[in-house]
Design a protein around this motif. Structure first.
Motif, PDB file in Angstrom:
ATOM      1  N   THR A  46      27.376  43.025   9.692  1.00 47.43           N
ATOM      2  CA  THR A  46      28.604  42.514   9.091  1.00 47.43           C
ATOM      3  C   THR A  46      29.712  43.556   9.206  1.00 47.43           C
ATOM      4  OG1 THR A  46      27.333  41.172   7.525  1.00 47.43           O
ATOM      5  CG2 THR A  46      29.636  41.598   6.985  1.00 47.43           C
ATOM      6  N   GLU A 121      31.077  35.127  13.022  1.00 50.76           N
ATOM      7  CA  GLU A 121      29.781  35.303  12.375  1.00 50.76           C
ATOM      8  C   GLU A 121      29.605  36.707  11.813  1.00 50.76           C
ATOM      9  OE1 GLU A 121      27.045  34.154  15.397  1.00 50.76           O
ATOM     10  OE2 GLU A 121      27.558  32.020  15.257  1.00 50.76           O
ATOM     11  N   ASP A 125      31.786  37.014   3.922  1.00 53.09           N
ATOM     12  CA  ASP A 125      32.215  35.814   3.215  1.00 53.09           C
ATOM     13  C   ASP A 125      33.574  36.026   2.551  1.00 53.09           C
ATOM     14  OD1 ASP A 125      29.721  34.938   3.932  1.00 53.09           O
ATOM     15  OD2 ASP A 125      28.918  34.798   1.891  1.00 53.09           O
ATOM     16  N   GLY A 126      34.421  35.007   2.628  1.00 50.40           N
ATOM     17  CA  GLY A 126      35.657  34.978   1.858  1.00 50.40           C
ATOM     18  C   GLY A 126      36.631  36.097   2.141  1.00 50.40           C
ATOM     19  N   CYS A 127      36.650  36.616   3.362  1.00 52.87           N
ATOM     20  CA  CYS A 127      37.521  37.762   3.654  1.00 52.87           C
ATOM     21  C   CYS A 127      38.834  37.365   4.323  1.00 52.87           C
ATOM     22  CB  CYS A 127      36.794  38.773   4.529  1.00 52.87           C
ATOM     23  SG  CYS A 127      36.468  38.212   6.224  1.00 52.87           S
ATOM     24  N   ARG A 160      32.998  29.460   5.322  1.00 56.92           N
ATOM     25  CA  ARG A 160      32.338  30.645   4.767  1.00 56.92           C
ATOM     26  C   ARG A 160      33.270  31.855   4.747  1.00 56.92           C
ATOM     27  NH1 ARG A 160      30.265  35.165   6.514  1.00 56.92           N
ATOM     28  NH2 ARG A 160      30.533  34.646   8.738  1.00 56.92           N
ATOM     29  N   ILE A 161      34.035  32.067   5.806  1.00 53.74           N
ATOM     30  CA  ILE A 161      34.860  33.287   5.865  1.00 53.74           C
ATOM     31  C   ILE A 161      36.203  33.121   5.171  1.00 53.74           C
ATOM     32  CG2 ILE A 161      33.748  34.059   7.988  1.00 53.74           C
ATOM     33  CD1 ILE A 161      36.375  33.248   9.460  1.00 53.74           C
ATOM     34  N   ARG A 163      38.528  32.441   2.069  1.00 56.54           N
ATOM     35  CA  ARG A 163      38.399  32.484   0.617  1.00 56.54           C
ATOM     36  C   ARG A 163      39.013  31.233  -0.003  1.00 56.54           C
ATOM     37  NH1 ARG A 163      42.589  36.309   1.418  1.00 56.54           N
ATOM     38  NH2 ARG A 163      44.584  35.592   0.549  1.00 56.54           N
TER      39      ARG A 163
END
Length: 230
Positions: A46, A121, A125-127, A160-161, A163
């Motif tokens: 990540t 990928e 998350d949420g960035c 997913r990414i 926010r």
């Protein structure tokens, strides 16, 4: 999975290079791209978005398939407090963006010169506060619809990414692709279409500059679609 037990390699459709690069364009790829390129480690890990830029940024925006980079450089120039990542495999377009980055002195741009999916990928998350997919290849033939970027599974990954409250901006001048993107994105539970009247998608927002492709009007009148992550 492939027959070896390893995940099958994704196929990237579309061109990686057009006309031969001029000397100055090639020099930008050699000298500037290595400084801005996001290297995805193998095996995948990540990414830390804050570590991608030389100074703190207030938000992270992502453009998928930036073409010649006109939109991305415009946004980066007017939002210097935002870090922008652009994904694009077409090296002629990358060289054009690099020229603008150098001319404008932009230190808030990073580039993934390949398929956007592995980069997405690798993001946590949420960035992401805003994602752009503007005038993507419409793949008009029915047998090629599976090549369109907007699919239920890619919307899952974008959800997913992004926010809560983040924005997904989609645009096309191809009526078939507009219908496709509306159908799939409106039915996805993570996204809400912001339009309340036809003018909301027919009129260009003030902070949404035209791209070189869009000015050609190859198919029809553009539609500007804005969705909010629930």
């Amino acid at each position: 999975m492939s027959g070896t037990g390893q995940p099958a390699a994704r196929r990237l459709y579309g061109r990686r290079q057009g006309r031969k690069l001029r000397t100055g364009q090639a020099a930008l790829l050699d000298d500037v791209l290595p400084r801005l390129r996001i290297a995805l480690p193998d095996p995948p890990v990540t990414l830390d978005p804050a570590a991608l830029f030389p100074r703190p940024v207030d938000d992270l925006w992502l453009e998928i398939g930036f073409g010649g980079g006109e939109h991305l450089s415009w946004q980066a120039d007017r939002n210097r407090n935002v870090g922008l990542i652009g994904c694009e495999p077409f090296i002629n377009g990358i060289s054009t963006l690099l020229r603008d980055v150098e001319a404008l002195g932009l230190d808030n741009v990073r580039i993934h010169p390949d398929d956007a999916r592995p980069l997405i990928e690798a993001l946590p998350d949420g960035c992401v506060g805003r994602t752009f997919l503007l005038f993507a290849d419409p793949w008009p033939k029915a047998r090629h619809h599976k090549r369109r970027f907007i699919q239920p599974e890619t919307l899952d990954v974008l959800a997913r990414i992004l926010r809560s409250g983040a924005e997904l901006r989609l645009a096309s001048d191809n009526p078939g692709l507009v219908d496709w993107m509306l159908f799939h994105t409106r039915r996805h539970p993570a996204f809400r279409w912001t339009a309340e009247r036809p003018a909301d998608w027919r009129t260009r927002p003030a902070d949404w500059p035209a791209t070189r492709y869009e000015k050609k009007r190859l198919h029809g009148v553009p539609a500007f679609l804005r969705f909010v992550r629930r």
